[in-house]
Every structure is written in structure tokens, then in C-alpha cells.
Design a protein around this motif. Structure first.
Motif, PDB file in Angstrom:
ATOM      1  N   ALA A  19       5.371  13.916  16.460  1.00  0.00           N
ATOM      2  CA  ALA A  19       5.884  13.705  15.262  1.00  0.00           C
ATOM      3  C   ALA A  19       6.976  12.814  15.115  1.00  0.00           C
ATOM      4  CB  ALA A  19       6.164  15.028  14.333  1.00  0.00           C
ATOM      5  N   THR A  20       8.020  13.063  16.012  1.00  0.00           N
ATOM      6  CA  THR A  20       9.231  12.381  15.949  1.00  0.00           C
ATOM      7  C   THR A  20       9.060  10.829  16.327  1.00  0.00           C
ATOM      8  OG1 THR A  20      10.751  14.248  16.522  1.00  0.00           O
ATOM      9  CG2 THR A  20      11.807  11.767  16.750  1.00  0.00           C
ATOM     10  N   ALA A  21       8.217  10.742  17.583  1.00  0.00           N
ATOM     11  CA  ALA A  21       7.758   9.366  17.858  1.00  0.00           C
ATOM     12  C   ALA A  21       6.912   8.680  16.923  1.00  0.00           C
ATOM     13  CB  ALA A  21       6.970   9.425  19.182  1.00  0.00           C
ATOM     14  N   ARG A  22       5.983   9.519  16.173  1.00  0.00           N
ATOM     15  CA  ARG A  22       5.190   8.834  15.211  1.00  0.00           C
ATOM     16  C   ARG A  22       6.063   8.494  14.052  1.00  0.00           C
ATOM     17  NH1 ARG A  22      -0.386  10.296  15.367  1.00  0.00           N
ATOM     18  NH2 ARG A  22      -0.723  12.140  16.856  1.00  0.00           N
ATOM     19  N   LEU A  23       7.174   9.198  13.514  1.00  0.00           N
ATOM     20  CA  LEU A  23       8.201   8.603  12.478  1.00  0.00           C
ATOM     21  C   LEU A  23       8.631   7.459  12.984  1.00  0.00           C
ATOM     22  CD1 LEU A  23       9.504   8.778  10.119  1.00  0.00           C
ATOM     23  CD2 LEU A  23      11.065  10.262  11.018  1.00  0.00           C
ATOM     24  N   ALA A  24       9.157   7.184  14.133  1.00  0.00           N
ATOM     25  CA  ALA A  24       9.686   5.943  14.694  1.00  0.00           C
ATOM     26  C   ALA A  24       8.742   4.823  14.778  1.00  0.00           C
ATOM     27  CB  ALA A  24      10.230   6.195  16.225  1.00  0.00           C
TER      28      ALA A  24
ATOM     29  N   GLN B 232       0.961  -1.135   0.073  1.00  0.00           N
ATOM     30  CA  GLN B 232      -0.130  -0.039   0.071  1.00  0.00           C
ATOM     31  C   GLN B 232       0.958   1.250  -0.116  1.00  0.00           C
ATOM     32  OE1 GLN B 232      -3.244   0.353   2.898  1.00  0.00           O
ATOM     33  NE2 GLN B 232      -2.600   2.372   3.335  1.00  0.00           N
ATOM     34  N   TRP B 233       0.486   2.086  -0.587  1.00  0.00           N
ATOM     35  CA  TRP B 233       1.071   3.625  -0.638  1.00  0.00           C
ATOM     36  C   TRP B 233       0.874   4.048   0.896  1.00  0.00           C
ATOM     37  CZ3 TRP B 233       0.549   7.672  -4.826  1.00  0.00           C
ATOM     38  CH2 TRP B 233       1.133   7.446  -6.016  1.00  0.00           C
ATOM     39  N   ASN B 234       1.859   4.502   1.550  1.00  0.00           N
ATOM     40  CA  ASN B 234       1.776   4.602   2.840  1.00  0.00           C
ATOM     41  C   ASN B 234       1.674   6.149   3.073  1.00  0.00           C
ATOM     42  OD1 ASN B 234       2.026   4.746   5.644  1.00  0.00           O
ATOM     43  ND2 ASN B 234       3.840   3.464   6.024  1.00  0.00           N
ATOM     44  N   ASP B 235       0.892   6.668   3.260  1.00  0.00           N
ATOM     45  CA  ASP B 235       0.706   8.327   3.338  1.00  0.00           C
ATOM     46  C   ASP B 235       1.305   8.593   4.674  1.00  0.00           C
ATOM     47  OD1 ASP B 235      -0.272   9.162   0.626  1.00  0.00           O
ATOM     48  OD2 ASP B 235      -2.431   8.466   1.356  1.00  0.00           O
ATOM     49  N   ASP B 236       0.641   7.617   5.643  1.00  0.00           N
ATOM     50  CA  ASP B 236       1.459   7.983   6.958  1.00  0.00           C
ATOM     51  C   ASP B 236       3.014   8.278   6.942  1.00  0.00           C
ATOM     52  OD1 ASP B 236      -1.084   7.558   7.846  1.00  0.00           O
ATOM     53  OD2 ASP B 236      -0.550   5.676   9.043  1.00  0.00           O
ATOM     54  N   TRP B 237       3.745   7.809   6.300  1.00  0.00           N
ATOM     55  CA  TRP B 237       5.179   7.799   6.028  1.00  0.00           C
ATOM     56  C   TRP B 237       5.487   9.301   5.628  1.00  0.00           C
ATOM     57  CZ3 TRP B 237       9.265   8.888   3.000  1.00  0.00           C
ATOM     58  CH2 TRP B 237      10.749   8.485   3.549  1.00  0.00           C
ATOM     59  N   HIS B 238       4.687   9.455   4.400  1.00  0.00           N
ATOM     60  CA  HIS B 238       4.909  10.710   3.733  1.00  0.00           C
ATOM     61  C   HIS B 238       4.467  12.044   4.701  1.00  0.00           C
ATOM     62  CE1 HIS B 238       3.159  14.434   1.619  1.00  0.00           C
ATOM     63  NE2 HIS B 238       4.366  14.054   1.189  1.00  0.00           N
TER      64      HIS B 238
ATOM     65  N   ILE C 118       7.090  12.649   7.776  1.00  0.00           N
ATOM     66  CA  ILE C 118       8.278  13.177   7.292  1.00  0.00           C
ATOM     67  C   ILE C 118       8.038  14.697   6.828  1.00  0.00           C
ATOM     68  CG2 ILE C 118       9.756  13.011   5.123  1.00  0.00           C
ATOM     69  CD1 ILE C 118      10.711  11.128   6.999  1.00  0.00           C
ATOM     70  N   HIS C 119       6.885  14.941   6.067  1.00  0.00           N
ATOM     71  CA  HIS C 119       6.761  16.201   5.418  1.00  0.00           C
ATOM     72  C   HIS C 119       6.610  17.154   6.635  1.00  0.00           C
ATOM     73  CE1 HIS C 119       5.010  18.849   2.182  1.00  0.00           C
ATOM     74  NE2 HIS C 119       4.649  19.475   3.070  1.00  0.00           N
ATOM     75  N   VAL C 120       5.825  16.715   7.680  1.00  0.00           N
ATOM     76  CA  VAL C 120       5.554  17.767   8.841  1.00  0.00           C
ATOM     77  C   VAL C 120       7.056  18.176   9.339  1.00  0.00           C
ATOM     78  CG1 VAL C 120       5.046  17.783  11.039  1.00  0.00           C
ATOM     79  CG2 VAL C 120       3.412  17.321   9.401  1.00  0.00           C
ATOM     80  N   LEU C 121       7.892  17.055   9.481  1.00  0.00           N
ATOM     81  CA  LEU C 121       9.337  17.210  10.256  1.00  0.00           C
ATOM     82  C   LEU C 121      10.169  18.017   9.314  1.00  0.00           C
ATOM     83  CD1 LEU C 121       9.683  13.752  11.512  1.00  0.00           C
ATOM     84  CD2 LEU C 121       9.494  15.722  12.736  1.00  0.00           C
ATOM     85  N   LEU C 122       9.823  18.039   7.907  1.00  0.00           N
ATOM     86  CA  LEU C 122      10.881  18.735   7.000  1.00  0.00           C
ATOM     87  C   LEU C 122      10.334  20.008   6.769  1.00  0.00           C
ATOM     88  CD1 LEU C 122      11.488  16.213   4.037  1.00  0.00           C
ATOM     89  CD2 LEU C 122      13.218  17.068   5.469  1.00  0.00           C
ATOM     90  N   THR C 123       9.164  20.226   6.932  1.00  0.00           N
ATOM     91  CA  THR C 123       8.501  21.716   6.318  1.00  0.00           C
ATOM     92  C   THR C 123       8.150  22.362   7.611  1.00  0.00           C
ATOM     93  OG1 THR C 123       6.501  21.005   5.875  1.00  0.00           O
ATOM     94  CG2 THR C 123       8.132  20.650   4.001  1.00  0.00           C
TER      95      THR C 123
ATOM     96  N   TYR D  10      -2.301  17.398   7.619  1.00  0.00           N
ATOM     97  CA  TYR D  10      -0.969  17.329   8.262  1.00  0.00           C
ATOM     98  C   TYR D  10      -1.215  17.469   9.910  1.00  0.00           C
ATOM     99  CZ  TYR D  10       1.420  17.570   3.847  1.00  0.00           C
ATOM    100  OH  TYR D  10       1.688  17.245   2.609  1.00  0.00           O
ATOM    101  N   SER D  11      -2.270  18.174  10.294  1.00  0.00           N
ATOM    102  CA  SER D  11      -2.473  18.496  11.712  1.00  0.00           C
ATOM    103  C   SER D  11      -2.472  17.067  12.419  1.00  0.00           C
ATOM    104  CB  SER D  11      -3.633  19.185  11.835  1.00  0.00           C
ATOM    105  OG  SER D  11      -4.997  18.453  11.523  1.00  0.00           O
ATOM    106  N   ASP D  12      -2.928  15.941  11.639  1.00  0.00           N
ATOM    107  CA  ASP D  12      -2.898  14.644  12.461  1.00  0.00           C
ATOM    108  C   ASP D  12      -1.644  14.165  12.780  1.00  0.00           C
ATOM    109  OD1 ASP D  12      -5.741  14.129  12.436  1.00  0.00           O
ATOM    110  OD2 ASP D  12      -5.824  13.234  10.597  1.00  0.00           O
ATOM    111  N   PHE D  13      -0.579  14.507  12.193  1.00  0.00           N
ATOM    112  CA  PHE D  13       0.723  14.080  12.514  1.00  0.00           C
ATOM    113  C   PHE D  13       1.945  15.167  13.175  1.00  0.00           C
ATOM    114  CE2 PHE D  13      -1.208  12.205   8.792  1.00  0.00           C
ATOM    115  CZ  PHE D  13      -0.924  10.754   8.903  1.00  0.00           C
TER     116      PHE D  13
END
Length: 614
Positions: free
Chosen positions: A347-352, A319-325, A328-333, A340-343
């Protein structure tokens, strides 16, 4: 018997549409339970009235063959009221959606690469592209050698089914079986696929089974039960997948692409909008039963529901993993509006969690209070397609900006390292590999009334965003129907070898070479060992590879160096990395710190020793 003759005997014929009976004879089949009468009108031939077969299907045979133009004349409320329509299962149109349909002999194209059986899923590196912006099927074909040399193993075409006009993302398609005439003919698409196979490239296609576009869909006029009025969608009444004929229409479409066009995979758009989820199981099982086991055929979902139970070898590959994107987008931008408010929180723990378990949302509630997702930690890393950019995440922005405009260059390089060297299957969006600066905008070519509605709707979408609060600001949003909007979205491939783009391109070449040399051979059977937040916007993740080695990636997207001093990372500090994002990372990591905007990758054998040098 030749290979080509063997294939001729097994070529798939969809239930609907124009079917080749023999040379110069075609059988036309339509599901039209509401029609009083339907005639087939073929150029230069007398019309023929179709006769009932069963289950609402009607059929007629005529003395015509490949290239013949035809239409259906449908009589609904008496012989004095009729409409002339294209075949909803036409393989091609003579012009646009309202033009005549064209009879296509599925055996007309002579395949050169008869022995191609595809590639295993774990070897996949996807490159998503829009056929129209690259110059049609022939234009894409000319890019194939470059993509193969870069390290891409599969191109993914945005939808190519017939849509209104000549400019469209493809998700407004209304004739799912017909190849978009402005891109080229069915034979030209087959030539593109054939050429790709000769270069070792797989070809995937994005297909849309959850809705039809707003212009040119005539199905309801003679098959009203194709749709259901009790479920509304943004595109009108939902498709009724309770009907076996409706299921057959879409399942046969998938089989046509996989068998007649010899595609290697399909990506199913927004399947969360399909009300009967068991249809997806039936579709996958039918494909797996029908396709020869020696062929590598891959089925990939876009599914906001994060339905992990669909992701297994017997059904869908990934599956395309929108969660991953999104995280990462929140952390980058630092962007926090909209989905994006859901992430944002933790955010760092969510990425982990995403690196370790696949989905972030595994049954938790979103900002709208909806429960989303199923447990995914048991799935292999390759069940998730990861990406930093794609058509949606770029083009659904008001101004279509790419990450090259939005993110710190060092942090983006670090995120790219994670994308291309982690065990998840990576996807690139055309132009990403050289840091293209052209936007990718939302574009259409509708008739004026619909064009105005799309224009107004597009601007209304962004009314709640801080940058577009007032009407004047919203006027900056490009008109989807303007030719200039399409032209602005064409990637400038000539720029890829010039500064600063050449440095981007070299980074992608290096990372993809490392992936194919060190990651892919160890990938089948790999599993996550866990991931931890080690600082602000910094994580360290581990995977057990199939040969007993461990892949370890440390990523720091924050503004400050982060410590690598806990006991679990001491072993790494004395080792040489497989890859580090820029000069200075190695000396800093050996002193127990990871610089800001940096990533480092280790591949350790079963004894904890480094297996590869930089």
C-alpha cells in the motif's frame, strides 16, 4: 444592446422539450419513433396532435408560455390505448415525476452577475454537497459566504434532476432536464448560482448519463431504441448511445446546464457504464466548440476505467481519482474488504506511485482479473481530483461513518495536509472540514414495493462483509426509505465552532489559506518529480512548480517515527517548513525523523532554499 439582450440572442434551446418561440408561444418537440400518435395536453387549452418532423421527432406549437402545465398523451397500439406521461425533457415538474410538466422560459430569470467568466481549473477547491440535506437551493445559498471565507472556490451539487419522492441522493433521476421540485424552482437554482458567482465561487453539477432510475422512466414505451437489450446493467437495459437522437438528448442536456444555468462545470457520473466511449469525446468536443473561449468551463469524469487518454485540455479537465482515496483509506483505517482489497498489498508503494504518476491502476489486473487503466504519468497533477471523503465513499458504507469515526486524529490531520497542499485538485465532502460526526447514509423515498426491494438489496450488499455476516447484524443497516435515515444525514453546521470541531475547522482554514497563497500561483504547469516510500505507511513526494521551486511533502501514517536521513532529504532538514501538522514535528524532522501520524511540507526555490516560513 444590453448584456442581457446579447445573452437572450444566444440562449441555448435543446432539441427535445418545450421551446420558447416568442412571448406566449411554445413549441413542443419529442422523439417518439414507436408512437402511433402523440397529443400535447396543456391546461385550459384544447389538445393538439403532434406532427412528424424528421428522424422520429414530432412537434406541435401552442399558444402558451412560461408556467403552463402540460403532458403528452401517447397512443401506441391504436387510438383506444394511451398513456399520459411527463415530458422527458421538461425543465420542471408540478410536483413529482408523474405530475404535469411545466413550461419554463429560459430567459425568465434576470442575472445580476453578467460579467462572470468562471475561474481557471488550477484554482479549484471543490466542496461536494447534497442540496436536500442543506435545505434546498435557498438553504445552500445561505451557506455560500461561509464557504467562500473558508477558502472553497467551487461547490459541487449532487444531482438535482427530478427523482421519485423528495428524498434521494439524485442518482435515481428519470427526468434529467427537470430541476427537483422539492429543492426549489429553476429560478431558485439560478439565484443560487448567481449568488455564488457574486462571491467568486464556481458551481459544478453532478449529472447522470449512464442510466435512469427504476421508477418513472417511460421512454421505452414510445422510443424503444433509446435502450439496447444486448447489454444489461444493474438498472435494466443499457442506454443506446449508438443512436444519434439519444446522443443529442444528453449532449443538449449538458449544454443546457452550462449555458442556460451558467454552471461552471459538470461531473459525469460513472462513465465507465456508457458502452460507446466515443460519445464522451463527442460530448466534450461539442461543449468546447459551443462555449465561448473566454469562459472557464470544466468537465470532470468519474471513470472506473482510468481512461487517461480522455484527460486533456481539449476534452476533460480531470477525473475523480478513486485510487488516491482507496489507498489512503487503507492506510488510515486498516480496512481490507471489498474494493479496498485491491490496494492492500504494498500500500505504501502504491501511494507513492499515485502521488507521482496519478493512477495506481494503469493497466494492471484487479482482484476480479480485469485489466484496469491506462498510463497516466504524463498527465499534470491537476488532472486528478483527490479526496478523503465523498458521497460514495461515505454513504456506501453500511452505517455511513465518516473518517472522524474511523481514523486516528493525528493521521487524519496528516492526510488532510497532503490533500490540501499537494498539487492535485482537492475535494471536500460537506461537514468534513469540521470533523462532522453525523453519518451520511443512503436514503430514498420510493413507493412501498420498490422501497422494500431497495431495503432488501441494501442489506444483501453487505452480506459478505465480516461485520454483517448474520441477518441480525444486517438489521442494523438503516432503512433507506425511512425519514429518520435522511434526517440522520443532515450535517449539524451549528457544531462547527464548538470543541473539538473548531480545531478541525481552523486547520482547514489555515491549509486552504496556504494553498491559495503558496501553491495555486505556482500550480499551472507543475509536474511530479517522483515519490518514494520512506517507511511503513510513510512517503516523501516532490513536484516541480512553474516558477522553478520544488514542493516537497513528507507523510507518515504509520505507528512509528520514520527516518529522513537519506541524501535526497538532507537539504530539507535545515530548512523551515511551510507547514507541519502538530507541535514537535519541526524539532523531530531536524533531527532526521518524521513522527508517526505527521506530515511536513517544504517549498524550496530553485536553489533549494526555503521560500516560506510556517
Amino acid at each position: 444592446m444590453s448584456d442581457r439582450a446579447q445573452f437572450r440572442e444566444t440562449v441555448f434551446q435543446p432539441t427535445w422539450g418545450a421551446q420558447r418561440v416568442e412571448e406566449g408561444v411554445t413549441r413542443f418537440v419529442l422523439w417518439a419513433p414507436d408512437a402511433r400518435r402523440v397529443d400535447v395536453e396543456v391546461e385550459d387549452l384544447p389538445s393538439a396532435t403532434m406532427v412528424k418532423v424528421d428522424d422520429g421527432y414530432i412537434a406541435a406549437e401552442l399558444a402558451c408560455g412560461h408556467g403552463a402545465h402540460y403532458r403528452y398523451r401517447v397512443f401506441s397500439d391504436g387510438d383506444d390505448q394511451d398513456s399520459l406521461i411527463p415530458d422527458p425533457a421538461a425543465r420542471a415538474q408540478a410536483g413529482d415525476i408523474d405530475g404535469p410538466s411545466v413550461v419554463i422560459d429560459p430567459n425568465h430569470y434576470h442575472w445580476r452577475n453578467q460579467g462572470w467568466q468562471g475561474r481557471p481549473w488550477h484554482e479549484t477547491v471543490l466542496y461536494e454537497l447534497h442540496v436536500g440535506t442543506l435545505g434546498g437551493f435557498e438553504g445552500v445559498r445561505q451557506h455560500l459566504p461561509y464557504l467562500a471565507e473558508l477558502g472553497i472556490t467551487a461547490i459541487e451539487l449532487m444531482p438535482v434532476s427530478e427523482f421519485p419522492g423528495a428524498r434521494n441522493w439524485g442518482y435515481d433521476g428519470v427526468l434529467p432536464y427537470a430541476v427537483e421540485a422539492s429543492y426549489g424552482s429553476p429560478d431558485e437554482l439560478k439565484a443560487l448560482i448567481d449568488e455564488a458567482h457574486g462571491l467568486g465561487l464556481m458551481v459544478f453539477l453532478d449529472v447522470v448519463y449512464n442510466h435512469f432510475g427504476p421508477d418513472g422512466n417511460y421512454l421505452a414505451s414510445y422510443a424503444s431504441t433509446f435502450f439496447r437489450e444486448d447489454i444489461a446493467t444493474p438498472w435494466g437495459p443499457a442506454i443506446d448511445f449508438r443512436q444519434p437522437q439519444v446522443r443529442r438528448y444528453f449532449i443538449d442536456n449538458a449544454l443546457m446546464w452550462l449555458e442556460e444555468y451558467r454552471l461552471d462545470g459538470l461531473r459525469f457520473d460513472a462513465v465507465h457504464a456508457i458502452s460507446e466511449q466515443d460519445f464522451l469525446v463527442e460530448l466534450a468536443q461539442t461543449v468546447r466548440t459551443r462555449i465561448a473561449p473566454e469562459r472557464h468551463v470544466h468537465l470532470v469524469l468519474e471513470n472506473e476505467g482510468n481512461t487517461a487518454s480522455l484527460l486533456n485540455a481539449q476534452q476533460f479537465s480531470a477525473q475523480w481519482n478513486d485510487d488516491w482515496h482507496n489507498v489512503i483509506h487503507v492506510l488510515l483505517t486498516g480496512e481490507t474488504e471489498g474494493y479496498y482489497s485491491d490496494f492492500v498489498d504494498d500500500a505504501t508503494a502504491r501511494l507513492a506511485r499515485c502521488l507521482s504518476e496519478g493512477f495506481i491502476y494503469q493497466g494492471a489486473q484487479t482482484r476480479h482479473g480485469h485489466t484496469r487503466g491506462e498510463t497516466s504519468a504524463h498527465l499534470p497533477p491537476t488532472a486528478f481530483v483527490a479526496f478523503l471523503q465523498n458521497h460514495d465513499q461515505t454513504g456506501n458504507r453500511a452505517l455511513g461513518e465518516r473518517l472522524s469515526h474511523l481514523a486516528d486524529p493525528d493521521a487524519l490531520a496528516a492526510a488532510t495536509t497532503l490533500l490540501l497542499l499537494s498539487p492535485k485538485v482537492p475535494l471536500l465532502f460537506m461537514g468534513e472540514e469540521w470533523g462532522a460526526t453525523q453519518p451520511f447514509l443512503f436514503f430514498t423515498e420510493h413507493k412501498e414495493e420498490l422501497a422494500q426491494a431497495v431495503r432488501e438489496g441494501r442489506r444483501a450488499e453487505f452480506a459478505d462483509f465480516s461485520a454483517f455476516q448474520d441477518e441480525k447484524a444486517r438489521e442494523r443497516i438503516p432503512d433507506p426509505n425511512a425519514l429518520s435515515t435522511f434526517e440522520a444525514s443532515i450535517p449539524d453546521f451549528d457544531a462547527r465552532e464548538t470543541a473539538p470541531h473548531a480545531a478541525y475547522l481552523e486547520r482547514y482554514r489555515t491549509l486552504l489559506a496556504l494553498r491559495h497563497q503558496h501553491i495555486v500561483p505556482r500550480l499551472k504547469g507543475a509536474r511530479a518529480l517522483g515519490a518514494d516510500a520512506i517507511g511503513d505507511k510513510a512517503v516523501l513526494a516532490r513536484w516541480q512548480m512553474n516558477d522553478g521551486s520544488q514542493l516537497v511533502i513528507a507523510l507518515n501514517l504509520g505507528n512509528q517515527p520514520t527516518a529522513l536521513s537519506d541524501s535526497s532529504t538532507q537539504l530539507l532538514l535545515a530548512e523551515q517548513c511551510l507547514y507541519e501538522t502538530h507541535e514537535g514535528v519541526a524539532s523531530t524532522t531536524r533531527s532526521g525523523r518524521l513522527p508517526s501520524g505527521a506530515a511536513a511540507v517544504w517549498l524550496l526555490d530553485g536553489l533549494g532554499n526555503s521560500e516560506a516560513s510556517r
